[in-house]
Write a protein that holds these residues in place. Structure first.
Motif, PDB file in Angstrom:
ATOM      1  N   LEU A  29       0.802  -1.225   0.000  1.00 15.77           N
ATOM      2  CA  LEU A  29       0.000   0.000   0.000  1.00 15.77           C
ATOM      3  C   LEU A  29       0.833   1.272   0.000  1.00 15.77           C
ATOM      4  CD1 LEU A  29      -2.867  -1.026   2.453  1.00 15.77           C
ATOM      5  CD2 LEU A  29      -2.837  -1.105  -0.049  1.00 15.77           C
ATOM      6  N   ILE A  30       2.144   1.128   0.036  1.00 17.86           N
ATOM      7  CA  ILE A  30       3.002   2.313  -0.046  1.00 17.86           C
ATOM      8  C   ILE A  30       2.781   3.011  -1.385  1.00 17.86           C
ATOM      9  CG2 ILE A  30       5.403   3.058  -0.299  1.00 17.86           C
ATOM     10  CD1 ILE A  30       6.153   1.061   1.820  1.00 17.86           C
ATOM     11  N   GLU A  31       2.598   4.321  -1.331  1.00 18.02           N
ATOM     12  CA  GLU A  31       2.321   5.061  -2.555  1.00 18.02           C
ATOM     13  C   GLU A  31       3.608   5.476  -3.256  1.00 18.02           C
ATOM     14  OE1 GLU A  31      -0.521   8.156  -2.503  1.00 18.02           O
ATOM     15  OE2 GLU A  31      -2.168   6.744  -2.131  1.00 18.02           O
ATOM     16  N   LEU A  32       3.639   5.211  -4.554  1.00 18.50           N
ATOM     17  CA  LEU A  32       4.737   5.611  -5.424  1.00 18.50           C
ATOM     18  C   LEU A  32       4.151   6.511  -6.504  1.00 18.50           C
ATOM     19  CD1 LEU A  32       6.390   2.105  -5.893  1.00 18.50           C
ATOM     20  CD2 LEU A  32       7.104   3.886  -4.309  1.00 18.50           C
ATOM     21  N   LYS A  33       4.559   7.760  -6.499  1.00 22.40           N
ATOM     22  CA  LYS A  33       4.026   8.732  -7.455  1.00 22.40           C
ATOM     23  C   LYS A  33       2.498   8.766  -7.397  1.00 22.40           C
ATOM     24  CE  LYS A  33       8.017   8.269 -10.536  1.00 22.40           C
ATOM     25  NZ  LYS A  33       8.508   7.989 -11.913  1.00 22.40           N
ATOM     26  N   ALA A  56      -3.415 -11.924  -4.722  1.00 23.05           N
ATOM     27  CA  ALA A  56      -3.697 -12.798  -3.573  1.00 23.05           C
ATOM     28  C   ALA A  56      -3.118 -12.136  -2.330  1.00 23.05           C
ATOM     29  CB  ALA A  56      -3.081 -14.177  -3.786  1.00 23.05           C
ATOM     30  N   THR A  57      -3.979 -11.693  -1.451  1.00 20.16           N
ATOM     31  CA  THR A  57      -3.529 -10.930  -0.286  1.00 20.16           C
ATOM     32  C   THR A  57      -4.014 -11.554   1.010  1.00 20.16           C
ATOM     33  OG1 THR A  57      -3.425  -8.713   0.678  1.00 20.16           O
ATOM     34  CG2 THR A  57      -5.529  -9.373  -0.305  1.00 20.16           C
ATOM     35  N   ASP A  58      -3.477 -11.027   2.111  1.00 25.72           N
ATOM     36  CA  ASP A  58      -3.877 -11.500   3.446  1.00 25.72           C
ATOM     37  C   ASP A  58      -4.471 -10.356   4.264  1.00 25.72           C
ATOM     38  OD1 ASP A  58      -1.649  -9.940   3.878  1.00 25.72           O
ATOM     39  OD2 ASP A  58      -0.629 -11.364   5.183  1.00 25.72           O
ATOM     40  N   ASP A  59      -4.793  -9.256   3.580  1.00 29.61           N
ATOM     41  CA  ASP A  59      -5.199  -8.063   4.316  1.00 29.61           C
ATOM     42  C   ASP A  59      -6.380  -7.390   3.624  1.00 29.61           C
ATOM     43  OD1 ASP A  59      -3.930  -6.077   6.545  1.00 29.61           O
ATOM     44  OD2 ASP A  59      -4.860  -4.928   4.919  1.00 29.61           O
ATOM     45  N   ALA A  64      -9.316  -4.198  -0.573  1.00 25.10           N
ATOM     46  CA  ALA A  64     -10.210  -3.081  -0.886  1.00 25.10           C
ATOM     47  C   ALA A  64      -9.602  -2.165  -1.942  1.00 25.10           C
ATOM     48  CB  ALA A  64     -10.539  -2.299   0.382  1.00 25.10           C
ATOM     49  N   VAL A  65      -8.319  -1.829  -1.782  1.00 22.35           N
ATOM     50  CA  VAL A  65      -7.667  -0.928  -2.735  1.00 22.35           C
ATOM     51  C   VAL A  65      -7.645  -1.549  -4.127  1.00 22.35           C
ATOM     52  CG1 VAL A  65      -5.435   0.070  -3.388  1.00 22.35           C
ATOM     53  CG2 VAL A  65      -6.278   0.329  -1.052  1.00 22.35           C
ATOM     54  N   GLN A  72      -8.952  -7.733  -9.938  1.00 25.40           N
ATOM     55  CA  GLN A  72      -9.445  -8.905  -9.222  1.00 25.40           C
ATOM     56  C   GLN A  72      -8.504  -9.243  -8.061  1.00 25.40           C
ATOM     57  OE1 GLN A  72      -9.974 -12.261 -11.833  1.00 25.40           O
ATOM     58  NE2 GLN A  72     -11.474 -13.229 -10.489  1.00 25.40           N
ATOM     59  N   ALA A  73      -9.099  -9.616  -6.924  1.00 25.75           N
ATOM     60  CA  ALA A  73      -8.290  -9.972  -5.753  1.00 25.75           C
ATOM     61  C   ALA A  73      -9.037 -10.994  -4.919  1.00 25.75           C
ATOM     62  CB  ALA A  73      -7.981  -8.738  -4.908  1.00 25.75           C
TER      63      ALA A  73
END
Length: 260
Positions: A29-33, A56-59, A64-65, A72-73
């Protein structure tokens, strides 16, 4: 149609995105530009001609993002030991069949050259014995050679992986005994390969991998590909046709990306 491979070759992409990170907590979720890192990866992966691209996430925050931006997630367990284990669960959740080829697209390497994706596809097409296709590039300096975060690879004459390590391998006895680490002169007796964490494998392999116990060498080196070697699987590697950009692992990497 997949523009990067034989028209008969179909594949899917999975981007493992774990929230926890020792050096960069919440890294996806760190924003780059102005854009979350995981979105850079998802957008790049969407250009590869795959049948599906899934994060594929665990959070829930990452989920949501990704979904809010039209990608798709799926939610996976938090206790997976490796990204490949997470992808194996994703394959089950998505209902991909055993013969589906899956590209493991690293979520912290948002600018993987398309030519390298084409190449790893060609590796598995050309090597029916391969359970995994992957890539490497030359080690560029003695600093990288002795850097445990730069994973080294040794292959046989058939370009099949023999071992991966965070240590400088192979050990060139005659030259290392007198090597000046500050000289930046690599031994010349052999070439040194820097493994690139881009993988292609089938769902059937993923299922076997996730059901196998962690190997002692895998735990010692903290390298998941050593589990596959311990299982007797063939990993075929090729020299990357395009240089891989630096991944996002530290705050310095974030600054480098922002300034480019």
């Amino acid at each position: 149609m997949n523009e990067f491979a034989d028209k008969e070759f179909e594949f899917v992409v999975c981007i493992p995105a774990r929230y926890a990170s020792t050096r960069l907590p919440g890294k996806p979720l760190i924003e780059l530009k102005g854009k979350a890192l995981v979105l850079w990866a998802a957008e790049a992966a969407a250009q590869l001609g795959a049948k599906e691209v899934v994060v594929a996430t665990d959070d829930e925050r990452i989920l949501a993002v990704v979904q809010q931006h039209g990608h798709q997630a799926v939610m996976t367990r938090q206790d997976h030991a490796t990204g490949t284990d997470r992808i194996a669960e994703c394959a089950e959740l998505m209902g991909w069949d055993d013969d589906t080829w899956v590209l493991n697209y690293q979520g912290d390497e948002p600018n993987i050259p398309k030519a390298n994706v084409q190449q790893v596809i060609q590796v598995v097409q050309a090597n029916p014995r391969a359970s995994i296709g992957t890539l490497y590039q030359p080690v560029q300096s003695t600093a990288d050679l002795f850097n445990p975060n730069v994973v080294k690879l040794v292959t046989n004459e058939q370009q099949e992986a023999m071992y991966f390590s965070r240590a400088p391998i192979p050990w060139v006895q005659a030259e290392f005994n007198s090597l000046d680490p500050q000289s930046n002169q690599l031994p010349t007796a052999v070439s040194f390969k820097h493994h690139i964490g881009l993988y292609m494998y089938k769902v059937n392999f993923l299922r076997q991998f996730s059901q196998a116990p962690m190997a002692a060498l895998e735990q010692a080196e903290s390298l998941e590909q050593l589990r596959a070697l311990a299982m007797g699987k063939v990993i075929v590697a090729a020299a990357a046709v395009a240089p891989m950009p630096h991944g996002i692992d530290t705050a310095a990497d974030v600054a480098r990306f922002e300034n480019n």
